[in-house]
Motif scaffolding. Structure first.
Motif, PDB file in Angstrom:
ATOM      1  N   LYS A  24       0.847  -1.204   0.000  1.00 17.72           N
ATOM      2  CA  LYS A  24       0.000   0.000   0.000  1.00 17.72           C
ATOM      3  C   LYS A  24       0.879   1.249   0.000  1.00 17.72           C
ATOM      4  O   LYS A  24       1.918   1.310   0.657  1.00 17.72           O
ATOM      5  N   GLN A  25       0.421   2.249  -0.745  1.00 18.78           N
ATOM      6  CA  GLN A  25       1.106   3.531  -0.761  1.00 18.78           C
ATOM      7  C   GLN A  25       0.395   4.520   0.140  1.00 18.78           C
ATOM      8  O   GLN A  25      -0.686   4.248   0.671  1.00 18.78           O
ATOM      9  N   ALA A  26       0.991   5.689   0.313  1.00 18.10           N
ATOM     10  CA  ALA A  26       0.530   6.642   1.326  1.00 18.10           C
ATOM     11  C   ALA A  26      -0.915   7.067   1.116  1.00 18.10           C
ATOM     12  O   ALA A  26      -1.646   7.312   2.082  1.00 18.10           O
ATOM     13  N   PHE A  64      -5.336   2.376  15.037  1.00 18.38           N
ATOM     14  CA  PHE A  64      -4.188   2.276  15.953  1.00 18.38           C
ATOM     15  C   PHE A  64      -3.416   3.597  15.947  1.00 18.38           C
ATOM     16  O   PHE A  64      -2.318   3.682  15.376  1.00 18.38           O
ATOM     17  N   PRO A  65      -3.965   4.611  16.564  1.00 22.52           N
ATOM     18  CA  PRO A  65      -3.316   5.944  16.514  1.00 22.52           C
ATOM     19  C   PRO A  65      -2.001   6.004  17.280  1.00 22.52           C
ATOM     20  O   PRO A  65      -1.248   6.978  17.127  1.00 22.52           O
ATOM     21  N   GLU A  66      -1.690   4.981  18.094  1.00 20.46           N
ATOM     22  CA  GLU A  66      -0.436   5.018  18.859  1.00 20.46           C
ATOM     23  C   GLU A  66       0.787   4.832  17.978  1.00 20.46           C
ATOM     24  O   GLU A  66       1.913   5.145  18.393  1.00 20.46           O
ATOM     25  N   HIS A  67       0.607   4.332  16.748  1.00 20.75           N
ATOM     26  CA  HIS A  67       1.747   4.097  15.865  1.00 20.75           C
ATOM     27  C   HIS A  67       2.038   5.333  15.020  1.00 20.75           C
ATOM     28  O   HIS A  67       1.126   5.948  14.450  1.00 20.75           O
ATOM     29  N   GLU A  68       3.311   5.644  14.926  1.00 14.27           N
ATOM     30  CA  GLU A  68       3.754   6.757  14.084  1.00 14.27           C
ATOM     31  C   GLU A  68       4.179   6.190  12.725  1.00 14.27           C
ATOM     32  O   GLU A  68       5.087   5.366  12.648  1.00 14.27           O
ATOM     33  N   LEU A  69       3.497   6.642  11.663  1.00 11.72           N
ATOM     34  CA  LEU A  69       3.772   6.139  10.319  1.00 11.72           C
ATOM     35  C   LEU A  69       4.516   7.198   9.529  1.00 11.72           C
ATOM     36  O   LEU A  69       4.160   8.371   9.531  1.00 11.72           O
ATOM     37  N   THR A  70       5.579   6.766   8.850  1.00 12.89           N
ATOM     38  CA  THR A  70       6.308   7.621   7.921  1.00 12.89           C
ATOM     39  C   THR A  70       6.243   6.969   6.539  1.00 12.89           C
ATOM     40  O   THR A  70       5.776   5.839   6.395  1.00 12.89           O
ATOM     41  N   VAL A 113       4.672   2.662   3.373  1.00 14.46           N
ATOM     42  CA  VAL A 113       4.575   2.983   4.792  1.00 14.46           C
ATOM     43  C   VAL A 113       5.765   2.419   5.562  1.00 14.46           C
ATOM     44  O   VAL A 113       6.270   1.338   5.231  1.00 14.46           O
ATOM     45  N   HIS A 114       6.191   3.126   6.605  1.00 12.87           N
ATOM     46  CA  HIS A 114       7.179   2.642   7.562  1.00 12.87           C
ATOM     47  C   HIS A 114       6.677   2.911   8.978  1.00 12.87           C
ATOM     48  O   HIS A 114       6.001   3.915   9.224  1.00 12.87           O
ATOM     49  N   PHE A 115       7.017   2.001   9.891  1.00 14.60           N
ATOM     50  CA  PHE A 115       6.715   2.204  11.303  1.00 14.60           C
ATOM     51  C   PHE A 115       7.912   2.894  11.960  1.00 14.60           C
ATOM     52  O   PHE A 115       9.019   2.361  11.942  1.00 14.60           O
ATOM     53  N   GLN A 116       7.668   4.050  12.532  1.00 20.13           N
ATOM     54  CA  GLN A 116       8.724   4.786  13.225  1.00 20.13           C
ATOM     55  C   GLN A 116       8.619   4.460  14.709  1.00 20.13           C
ATOM     56  O   GLN A 116       7.849   5.083  15.459  1.00 20.13           O
TER      57      GLN A 116
END
Length: 917
Positions: free
Chosen positions: A106-108, A120-126, A134-137
């Motif tokens: 999937k793309q942005a 899951f708003p606790e995850h920071e996505l870059t 997508v990347h998990f920061q």
């Protein structure tokens, strides 16, 4: 004295060398014969293996459970997987990743990315600037892509399988949702490469389930087609599949069962997770309502509290499937405040009312794609954990119009079992009963290109063409060739998805790009210049939709043909040689035949002048006219691919990801090794300190010895508490080795004393029975005696020496204090027993294979007794020993290479401890 040495023949040496190499290869192969399957669900995974001697079996994880949560916790210095990671989700929700498979490929701008962020708003996505993925920061230093996280999970699943199989495993079949498109499938393959797995196939999970159902019901399949519908509602999605089972005739194996995927329908977001999220939201509202007026924060702003609520919602959904109501309760939900609220099944069904309305959707899609009606469906079978919700079954039963829903399949493990059966079938190490699988293309693929046409003289226009490459619900794996005519210069064509009208507007947005690849051809014009006199047969593009459902362009060729007339040529040398050889074996005249008057006479032909003997001489260098033939020339065309849906990870980036995962795995292994060393050291200290107070250890040690050992143990315990945290694995192992060396003498003395009673009792029994055997052997009459005096004397000598050794050693041991190293050792007792037993068993073996001496008959027809002084040799005694079992009487070492040196039924000593091979 000259000794002649017989040299081994070179051929024999080569033969045995080849045998050794073959055996080594077979042994190496046997170590890697096992294959595995991974059923990757949204919430949990099931792993199965097949290895020699072990049929299809589900792997148990470290907690001895048959399914493992697909959860990963990533911290600065450690990782957690499965149940351990699930427990960490409450403590560190930001570093705990779950349901990340929804972001693969999937793309942005994909709606599923925004949906994941909302859930899951606790995850920071870059986002990757090149690929827009997508990347998990996790932290400023930790960043992982969904493919890397999935690679970690796959590597963990392999470690579980290897521990269960007790051998390394590299080959795997991995399940994927049937609705995965090309980008998503390639993402899974990249994750497997990062994990170092060789993917035999990506199999659709619905196909794996259907295969498992068919394999275990092979006897029920016949030539009459049976249409079965599988309704699979899991945690993240719902899939409905129509499968036809039938016996078909194959070229390779005759009549074999076949499953064919006839229809597929799906809903990407309908599943148990969405129900749990609705429940979580409801519970959060109840908690906020209970604290209303206390100026408390919204519980939704606390990630830990929301993680607790999600876990409770999961439990609540399961309980409400069997009960009308249940009490939700969480201790210390937020700010040390407990939460308790009653939830009824009616409330749950109202919360999910719109979800239950979507239950019949996949059924209608599957029927439409299969072009079937419900009347043609024999049975509807439930698969997936979310189908246990009563309302789901109620709505589905009404939608399909059946009397009941089939529940005769393991809803959790069917896909894993079907996938591992396919793994065994694809592996060269196993032979399974054939089961033909015809999967179906869900998304059609076509080729589009534009070429110039002349509609009227002098009027040119561009015409857009579309050719279907793989049609919807067409079978795969499959290869196709598209021929482009009327092209004599370089051109481009496009590979795109076909008609996706069966998808709704929202599903089309989630689907992503409908354009797959632009193919740029280079060298078409040069190929025409190379073969100007040949007729072009077009530019042929070879496509392959493989077993994993992944499309590839194998090659592009420019094909030319022309007619070639071969000029008459003289008979070739090989032909002449063949004719000569043929004449030697009756195909011609030989000098011997002429001499014998057997000349072959050929009647003169009207067109040929006869020779002196009536044989028409063939002209030398006879000419043969050959017909014209087609000559085909193929020129490979250069190809440049421009990927349009989702660019693959570049090889250098892929190599970096592989190295990153390997470094993490190595770090985990080093950590486990260090923890193991620390635990071993700590256990040794506590166990040894306890042993020092046991009577059996105090008996064989002095007070000074025990004080020395106790002091060293206390010092090591203090060191472990103070400095052990920073100690390396090597330091911990060295400390343990030092303590073991200190206690070695003490432990040895205790162990020897424990073994003495059993070993001495066995030795006494063996000596007594050996003496009885020798006494009986000497009582055998001379005429029937089968043992020589040398053999009996040798046995008697060994018996006497053993008695003497035992008595002397016991006397010497009695003089020593218990705190000294013993002279009576269990290994020496065993050696004496082996030597004595070897002598007895040799004589027993000789008696077993000795043929009775025939006795002559007297005049009255009775056998005459031999004279008392007749020796065994005078009576023609013949002793036949087993082949290759030569022995020098009295030699103690002649049987050491084989244990026991006689058949087991010859004699048995129940008191004698069994000797390992």
């Amino acid at each position: 004295m000259t000794v002649k040495v017989r040299r081994q023949r070179p051929r024999r040496r080569v033969f045995w060398a080849l045998v050794a190499v073959l055996l080594a290869d077979l042994l190496a192969l046997s170590d890697t014969l096992a294959v595995m399957s991974v059923d990757l669900g949204s919430e949990s995974m099931k792993v199965a293996i097949v290895k020699p001697g072990v049929p299809m079996e589900i792997v148990l994880n470290k907690e001895s459970r048959r399914k493992t949560p697909v959860i990963v916790t990533l911290k600065e210095n450690e990782r957690f997987f499965g149940d351990s990671a699930a427990s960490m989700a409450i403590k560190n929700p930001k570093a705990t990743l779950r349901y990340f498979q929804h972001l693969l490929g999937k793309q942005a701008d994909n709606p599923h990315v925004a949906l994941y962020q909302a859930r899951f708003p606790e995850h920071e996505l870059t986002f990757d600037p090149q690929r827009q993925t997508v990347h998990f920061q996790i932290s400023p230093q930790l960043q992982f892509s969904p493919e890397e996280v999935l690679g970690m999970v796959l590597n963990y699943s392999r470690s579980l399988a290897e521990d269960f199989a007790e051998q390394p495993i590299k080959d795997a079949v991995i399940t994927v949702p049937v609705f995965f498109n090309q980008a998503e499938r390639r993402a899974v393959l990249q994750a497997a490469r990062m994990a170092g797995l060789k993917v035999l196939q990506l199999i659709n999970d619905n196909t794996a389930t259907a295969l498992s159902y068919g394999v275990f019901r092979r006897k029920d399949i016949n030539t009459t087609a049976q249409n079965i519908m599988f309704y699979d509602m899991g945690s993240g999605s719902t899939v409905c599949t129509i499968v036809t089972y039938q016996m078909v005739k194959t070229k390779e194996a005759g009549m074999q069962p076949q499953l064919q995927i006839r229809g597929v329908g799906f809903d990407r977001t309908l599943g148990g997770l969405e129900m749990e999220l609705r429940l979580r939201e409801h519970l959060a509202g109840l908690f906020n309502e209970q604290r209303k007026g206390q100026r408390a924060k919204d519980v939704r702003e606390n990630p830990r509290a929301m993680a607790k609520l999600l876990r409770e919602a999961n439990r609540l959904k399961t309980v409400l499937s069997a009960n009308a109501d249940h009490m939700a309760q969480i201790e210390g939900l937020m700010d040390d405040v407990d939460f308790k609220a009653k939830v009824t099944r009616v409330e749950f069904e109202e919360l999910c009312a719109d979800l239950f309305e979507r239950v019949p959707g996949p059924v209608q899609q599957a029927l439409q794609s299969a072009e079937m009606s419900l009347d043609e469906i024999e049975q509807v079978i439930l698969v997936g954990g979310a189908t246990r919700v009563p309302k789901v079954q109620e709505v589905l039963l009404k939608a399909v119009g059946k009397e009941e829903l089939g529940k005769n399949i393991n809803a959790d493990e069917a896909a894993a079992m079907g996938a591992v059966y396919q793994a065994a079938a694809l592996s060269k190490a196993f032979k399974v009963k054939p089961f033909v699988v015809r999967d179906a293309v869900v998304y059609p693929i076509l080729v589009e290109f534009t070429r110039e046409v002349e509609e009227e003289p002098g009027v040119h226009s561009l015409k857009h063409n579309k050719r279907v490459l793989f049609s919807r619900m067409g079978p795969y794996p499959q290869r196709k060739v598209i021929t482009f005519n009327r092209y004599c210069h370089d051109f481009n064509f496009h590979i795109n998805y076909g008609d996706l009208g069966f998808l709704g507007p929202e599903d089309l947005r989630v689907f992503g790009s409908q354009n797959l690849t632009t193919v740029k051809l280079k060298g078409v014009g040069d190929s025409f210049k190379k073969y100007p006199d040949y007729e072009s047969k077009g530019i042929k593009a070879h496509f392959n939709l493989d077993e994993s459902g992944v499309l590839s362009l194998d090659r592009v060729e420019s094909v030319f043909e022309t007619l070639v007339e071969d000029s008459p040529e003289e008979e070739s040398t090989l032909t002449k040689l063949g004719n000569t050889i043929s004449s030697l074996f009756g195909g011609g005249t030989t000098p011997d035949a002429k001499e014998n008057g057997t000349d072959t006479v050929q009647k003169p032909s009207e067109k040929a002048e006869a020779g002196p003997e009536g044989i028409a001489p063939a002209p030398e260098g006879e000419k043969k006219q050959k017909p014209a033939r087609k000559q085909r020339m193929v020129e490979e065309i250069g190809v440049e691919l421009v990927v349009l849906d989702l660019p693959d990870l570049p090889e250098d980036k892929l190599a970096q990801s592989v190295q990153k995962l390997q470094d993490l795995t190595l770090r985990d292994l080093e950590k486990q090794e260090r923890e193991k060393a620390a635990n071993s050291l700590e256990a040794f200290i506590f166990e040894t300190q306890d042993k020092l107070y046991q009577p059996e250890y105090q008996e064989v040690s002095t007070e000074e010895q025990r004080e020395e050992i106790s002091g060293k143990l206390s010092a090591a315990s203090t060191w472990l508490e103070d400095e052990g945290v920073g100690a390396t694995t090597v330091m911990l192992k060295e400390k343990l080795a030092e303590l073991r060396k200190l206690c070695q003498g003490l432990f040895f003395r205790v162990e020897e004393r424990k073994k003495w009673p059993e070993r001495l009792s066995a030795l006494d029994n063996l000596l007594n029975h050996s003496s009885m055997f020798l006494k009986g052997a000497r009582l055998i009459p001379e005429m029937d005696q089968i043992f020589t005096e040398v053999e009996m004397t040798t046995l008697e000598k060994v018996i006497n020496e053993t008695w003497a050794w035992k008595n002397a050693t016991l006397a010497e041991q009695a003089k020593l204090p218990a705190t000294e190293k013993p002279v009576l050792l269990s290994k020496d007792i065993e050696a004496k027993m082996m030597a004595l037993d070897r002598e007895v068993q040799y004589l027993l073996n000789k008696a077993k294979f000795t043929k009775p001496r025939p006795r002559p008959k007297d005049k009255n027809g009775t056998r005459a007794e031999p004279p008392l002084n007749a020796s065994a040799s005078d009576q023609g005694e013949k002793v036949i020993l087993p082949a290759g079992e030569g022995r020098v009487p009295g030699c103690m070492f002649c049987w050491t290479e084989r244990w026991p040196p006689f058949p087991p039924e010859a004699v048995s000593y129940p008191w004698f401890p069994s000797r390992p091979d």
